[in-house]
Design a protein around this motif. Structure first.
Motif, PDB file in Angstrom:
ATOM      1  N   ARG A  24     -19.778 -10.313 -40.169  1.00  0.00           N
ATOM      2  CA  ARG A  24     -20.220  -9.233 -39.659  1.00  0.00           C
ATOM      3  C   ARG A  24     -21.513  -9.161 -39.113  1.00  0.00           C
ATOM      4  O   ARG A  24     -22.066  -8.672 -38.134  1.00  0.00           O
ATOM      5  N   LEU A  25     -22.545  -9.924 -39.740  1.00  0.00           N
ATOM      6  CA  LEU A  25     -24.096 -10.145 -39.430  1.00  0.00           C
ATOM      7  C   LEU A  25     -24.035 -11.055 -38.166  1.00  0.00           C
ATOM      8  O   LEU A  25     -24.501 -10.567 -37.228  1.00  0.00           O
ATOM      9  N   HIS A  28     -23.047  -8.971 -35.239  1.00  0.00           N
ATOM     10  CA  HIS A  28     -24.082  -7.742 -34.921  1.00  0.00           C
ATOM     11  C   HIS A  28     -25.346  -8.678 -34.460  1.00  0.00           C
ATOM     12  O   HIS A  28     -26.309  -8.026 -34.334  1.00  0.00           O
ATOM     13  N   LEU A 117     -24.121  -2.355 -42.015  1.00  0.00           N
ATOM     14  CA  LEU A 117     -23.556  -2.801 -40.812  1.00  0.00           C
ATOM     15  C   LEU A 117     -22.716  -1.651 -40.051  1.00  0.00           C
ATOM     16  O   LEU A 117     -22.961  -1.496 -38.897  1.00  0.00           O
ATOM     17  N   TYR A 122     -28.485  -1.214 -40.700  1.00  0.00           N
ATOM     18  CA  TYR A 122     -28.800  -2.275 -41.075  1.00  0.00           C
ATOM     19  C   TYR A 122     -30.122  -2.590 -40.345  1.00  0.00           C
ATOM     20  O   TYR A 122     -31.244  -3.250 -40.639  1.00  0.00           O
TER      21      TYR A 122
END
Length: 122
Positions: A24-25, A28, A117, A122
């Motif tokens: 997910r990081l 993003h 997130l 975030y």
């Protein structure tokens, strides 16, 4: 804005939250630096060996996926990364490290990286 994030407790196991956080990081557009005791690649990034205490510059966030019992020997190393914040994901809460980080001016959060997130926090 990309926030360089050290994923402490990184793993190649897709069933683990640390793996989902890496996925997910990256989705993003955040730079990830996976660090752990397992070898392998996570989304194109080599997992750095925690036991070698790798030097990592310009860390914005350390997101913790290591339980408090296993954090103790790494506390000084984590603080030496000089992150702007440490996220203690569920199960990784550590009052001792939290207090030491705050004394160094490091923000600490008891939160879930995945939730942050998805909620654009975030």
């Amino acid at each position: 804005m990309s926030k360089k994030t050290v994923i402490l407790g990184a793993t190649t196991n897709p069933m683990r939250y640390a793996y989902l956080a890496a996925e997910r990081l990256k989705a993003h557009d955040h730079e990830i630096v996976p660090v752990g005791i397992k070898k392998g690649d996570v989304f194109g990034e080599q997992i750095l060996d925690l036991r070698e205490k790798p030097t990592i510059d310009d860390v914005h966030t350390v997101t913790m996926y290591v339980g408090p019992r296993n954090q103790q020997e790494w506390e000084d190393y984590i603080l030496s990364l000089n992150p702007k914040r440490i996220i203690f994901n569920p199960g990784a809460e550590n009052p001792s490290l939290d207090e030491k980080a705050n004394k160094k001016g490091i923000e600490t959060l008891k939160a879930c990286t995945l939730v942050m997130l998805s909620n654009k926090l975030y």
